[in-house]
Design a protein around this motif. Structure first.
Motif, short mmCIF file in Angstrom:
data_model
loop_
_atom_site.label_atom_id
_atom_site.label_comp_id
_atom_site.label_asym_id
_atom_site.label_seq_id
_atom_site.Cartn_x
_atom_site.Cartn_y
_atom_site.Cartn_z
N LEU A 56 0.55 -1.06 -0.05
CA LEU A 56 -0.12 0.02 0.14
C LEU A 56 1.01 1.22 -0.03
O LEU A 56 1.78 1.29 0.59
CB LEU A 56 -0.82 0.01 1.26
CG LEU A 56 -2.01 -1.05 1.29
CD1 LEU A 56 -1.31 -2.33 2.21
CD2 LEU A 56 -3.31 -0.39 2.23
N SER A 103 0.55 5.45 -0.25
CA SER A 103 -0.10 6.82 -0.02
C SER A 103 0.49 7.80 -1.02
O SER A 103 1.74 8.10 -0.86
CB SER A 103 -0.17 7.50 1.42
OG SER A 103 -0.90 6.67 2.34
N LEU A 145 -4.42 6.43 -2.71
CA LEU A 145 -4.06 5.20 -2.09
C LEU A 145 -3.89 4.09 -3.24
O LEU A 145 -4.69 3.90 -3.93
CB LEU A 145 -5.03 4.64 -0.99
CG LEU A 145 -4.15 3.45 -0.50
CD1 LEU A 145 -3.33 3.77 0.43
CD2 LEU A 145 -5.43 2.61 0.69
N ILE A 159 -2.76 0.50 -4.32
CA ILE A 159 -2.52 -0.72 -3.76
C ILE A 159 -2.01 -1.98 -5.02
O ILE A 159 -2.83 -1.79 -5.71
CB ILE A 159 -3.93 -1.26 -3.18
CG1 ILE A 159 -4.35 -0.26 -2.18
CG2 ILE A 159 -3.77 -2.67 -2.37
CD1 ILE A 159 -5.67 -0.66 -1.58
N HIS A 175 -9.59 2.62 5.14
CA HIS A 175 -9.20 1.75 3.86
C HIS A 175 -7.79 1.01 4.15
O HIS A 175 -7.95 -0.20 3.68
CB HIS A 175 -9.06 2.89 2.79
CG HIS A 175 -10.17 3.38 2.26
ND1 HIS A 175 -10.58 4.60 2.25
CD2 HIS A 175 -11.34 2.61 1.53
CE1 HIS A 175 -11.90 4.72 1.57
NE2 HIS A 175 -12.37 3.55 1.07
N LYS A 176 -6.84 1.66 4.81
CA LYS A 176 -5.55 0.96 4.98
C LYS A 176 -6.04 -0.24 6.02
O LYS A 176 -5.23 -1.46 5.92
CB LYS A 176 -4.57 1.81 5.83
CG LYS A 176 -4.17 2.89 4.65
CD LYS A 176 -2.90 3.39 5.41
CE LYS A 176 -2.18 4.54 4.34
NZ LYS A 176 -1.20 5.45 4.95
N LYS A 177 -6.84 -0.27 6.96
CA LYS A 177 -7.07 -1.47 7.74
C LYS A 177 -8.04 -2.50 6.90
O LYS A 177 -7.83 -3.62 6.93
CB LYS A 177 -7.80 -1.17 8.96
CG LYS A 177 -7.22 0.07 9.97
CD LYS A 177 -8.03 0.03 11.02
CE LYS A 177 -7.32 0.92 12.11
NZ LYS A 177 -8.17 1.57 13.27
#
Length: 655
Positions: A59, A61, A70, A72, A94-96
């Motif tokens: 991921l 940023s 973001l 991915i 979103h990252k989680k």
């Protein structure tokens, strides 16, 4: 009696929340607007929505603030390929959600970015192999609507429809993957759209069939009119003879008849009117005309053609009261003044309206009430409550709502005739649906030879030359203005503004606005020695000027097609070569271009139906405007015929 399938109380309660009354009403108004298909994709096709199983690798940023996104990097588990997922304006969660090494099903728009597969704004899918319809309403949650549709739209509940229609409707609410793919790309297929049109018009015809019941006629009219027809100083056309034959059969029926006589301008409808009067003799006939000029013209013509023993009376705004002599007349001709005079005709057998497109539903209802048995015992035709909603005047005086009091059903009605050169779209829709008897007078005593030109300012010089040429031949012309006085809201000259120009360039220029008291004198004098008549649309009906070869209509885009056709009908009355000029600032107007291509009143009415639609055929509250979501009454005759035939078979089977 036919019924739609019964529903349980919870389903009915949900329908009430949606403000629909039955299963077809639900189908028409709550179609899925889109579908979500979570079936995993078997191919990788750019520019399409895809459902993919991915494993998250990294991921990153990128950017800040409004430009934050973001990126991915993931692996396509079922295709052994890399893919990049882009989330614009990412949130903390979103990252989680897209955790490292997590394996997820995601949905999004598949694209090619710099030669690499990418998925834009991916959405995580928790349940695969599902298809979810999405409904456009806030009255119920989408999940609730989906459950309701599953319960309502079953093949068992749709068994009252033809099998192929029921199957297509079922597929709309229970789609498979191929249906969703096709729909999301192209909308409903022709097959499914046909099914929607079918159920819509089927429901309409079904409800209309429940509203109607026939009335007994006040009089059965058997008068022999052969001697009258032989006494006429001219030979009837075949169209006139056929219309008179239809009327004779109608008036001999014990059921109150309703018929529309359609004939182009100049086809000789007057003698058909007088023949109908003779059929009804010695009972009373009433005719309502839209203008005093036309009513007076018909009155004078009736005195000339009808036998002397037929008592004729004229009622206009100048007739303050209805005399005993008038009430005992065999034939009463009048304007809308008839509607505002206190009288009742005990022997009224026949009610007629000439140029019926000029009258509204209410006016024709009031006229027919003159001949009802008792003012206290008849249904209130102006009560628009659900149990007594009037339908179009082209049919509803034969019929009443099935929920009316039983004592009202026994009341008699006069026979009714309507005459028109251009039926309003509403009436034409009734004709197309076979809810009104129709006689068409297609042939004319003199062939119409009229050329229609659409011109703007650049064509005015040529128009002026044409008018001078026609006047030099002894012919006359009419120039129709949209307004009498100057108006800042309209970018055209008014009648008063244009008068000076024409008087400078022509001799014998006459002017009438329609409001001046001496308009008939002006027209009569113009007919004898005039060259140009400047007027408003008052000359739409009732003016017979045999030497008029040209009519110029200013701002034609402001007028309905029926009015334009009536105005154009003022020329070529006796076979003279005719010209119609439509002077407009909008010469590319498709409606005017279509009008210029035909002289047929019936074709004009079809055009009017296309441009204005048919109005509300069930309630009678709207004369025009589109009532249907899918059906086009001017184009969908095949599906209308199939639905009508299917409903007829059902009614016969259930009777």
């Amino acid at each position: 009696m036919l019924h739609f399938p019964p529903l349980d109380k919870p389903a009915l309660a949900q329908l009430q929340k949606l403000k629909v009354s039955d299963i077809i009403d639900f189908i028409i108004h709550y179609l899925p607007k889109s579908y979500t298909n979570t079936t995993p994709s078997t191919t990788l096709t750019p520019h399409t929505n895809a459902v993919l199983r991915v494993k998250i690798h990294t991921l990153n940023s990128l950017g800040f603030g409004k430009n934050a996104r973001l990126r991915i990097h993931a692996w396509l588990c079922d295709f052994d390929k890399d893919i990049e997922l882009f989330i614009f304006h990412p949130k903390v969660f979103h990252k989680k959600t897209f955790g490292l090494d997590s394996e997820l099903y995601v949905m999004g728009k598949l694209e090619l970015y710099q030669g690499r597969l990418s998925l834009i704004q991916p959405k995580i899918i928790t349940h695969i192999n599902t298809i979810t319809p999405h409904f456009k309403t806030t009255l119920l949650k989408n999940q609730t609507l989906c459950q309701l549709a599953q319960e309502l739209i079953t093949l068992e509940h749709l068994a009252f429809l033809p099998k192929h229609i029921a199957q297509s409707i079922y597929e709309i609410f229970h789609p498979d993957a191929s249906f969703v793919t096709s729909h999301n790309a192209n909308g409903f297929s022709n097959t499914h759209l046909y099914a929607l049109k079918f159920v819509e018009i089927y429901r309409h015809l079904f409800l209309l069939s429940r509203k109607k019941i026939q009335f007994p006629a006040r009089f059965i009219c058997n008068n022999d009119i052969d001697s009258f027809l032989h006494s006429l100083p001219f030979t009837l056309t075949q169209g006139q003879q056929n219309a008179i034959k239809d009327i004779r059969q109608d008036l001999q029926s014990p059921i109150a008849s309703r018929r529309l006589i359609m004939g182009d301008v100049g086809c000789g409808k007057s003698v058909v009117i007088f023949s109908a009067v003779m059929c009804a003799y010695p009972q009373t006939s009433v005719l309502m005309a839209p203008t005093t000029i036309l009513a007076t013209q018909l009155y004078e013509e009736a005195k000339h053609l009808l036998p002397p023993f037929v008592r004729i009376h004229l009622i206009t705004s100048k007739t303050p009261t209805i005399s005993k002599e008038a009430q005992e007349a065999h034939f009463i001709i009048g304007t809308q003044a008839l509607l505002y005079r206190d009288f009742r005709l005990e022997n009224l057998a026949l009610v007629m309206s000439d140029e019926q497109h000029r009258f509204g539903t209410k006016e024709r209802h009031i006229l027919e009430k003159i001949g009802q048995e008792s003012p206290d015992s008849t249904p209130n035709l102006f009560d628009f409550s659900p149990q007594n909603t009037p339908t179009d005047s082209a049919t509803d005086t034969n019929k009443i709502d099935s929920k009316m009091p039983l004592e009202s059903l026994s009341k008699t009605r006069p026979h009714t005739l309507q005459f028109s050169a251009t039926p309003i779209p509403r009436t034409l829709a009734m004709i197309n649906s076979q809810f009104i008897n129709l006689s068409v007078i297609k042939d004319l005593p003199f062939k119409k030879d009229i050329t229609t030109h659409i011109i703007d300012k650049s064509g005015f010089k040529a128009l002026l030359s044409h008018l001078k040429s026609e006047v030099s031949k002894g012919n006359q012309a009419i120039i129709v203005y949209p307004l009498v006085e100057e108006s800042q809201a309209l970018d055209y000259l008014s009648l008063s503004e244009g008068q000076g120009f024409w008087q400078r360039h022509f001799e014998g220029v006459y002017c009438t606005s329609g409001k001046d008291k001496n308009k008939q004198d002006v027209i009569d004098e113009f007919a004898l020695k005039g060259s140009l008549l400047l007027a408003t649309t008052l000359i739409e009906v009732g003016i017979s000027l045999p030497k008029v070869s040209t009519i110029v209509i200013v701002a034609p885009e402001r007028l309905g097609l029926a009015t334009l056709h009536q105005l154009r009908g003022r020329v070529s009355r006796n076979g003279l070569k005719g010209y119609c000029y439509l002077y407009t600032h909008k010469s590319d107007n498709p409606r005017l271009q279509a009008f210029a291509q035909t002289l047929s009143g019936f074709d004009i009415a079809e055009l009017d139906l296309q441009y204005r639609s048919s109005g509300d055929l069930l309630s009678g509250t709207r004369q025009s405007g589109n009532e249907f979501e899918f059906i086009d009454l001017s184009q969908d005759s095949q599906v209308i015929q199939e639905a009508r035939a299917f409903l007829t078979i059902q009614c016969q089977h259930n009777s």
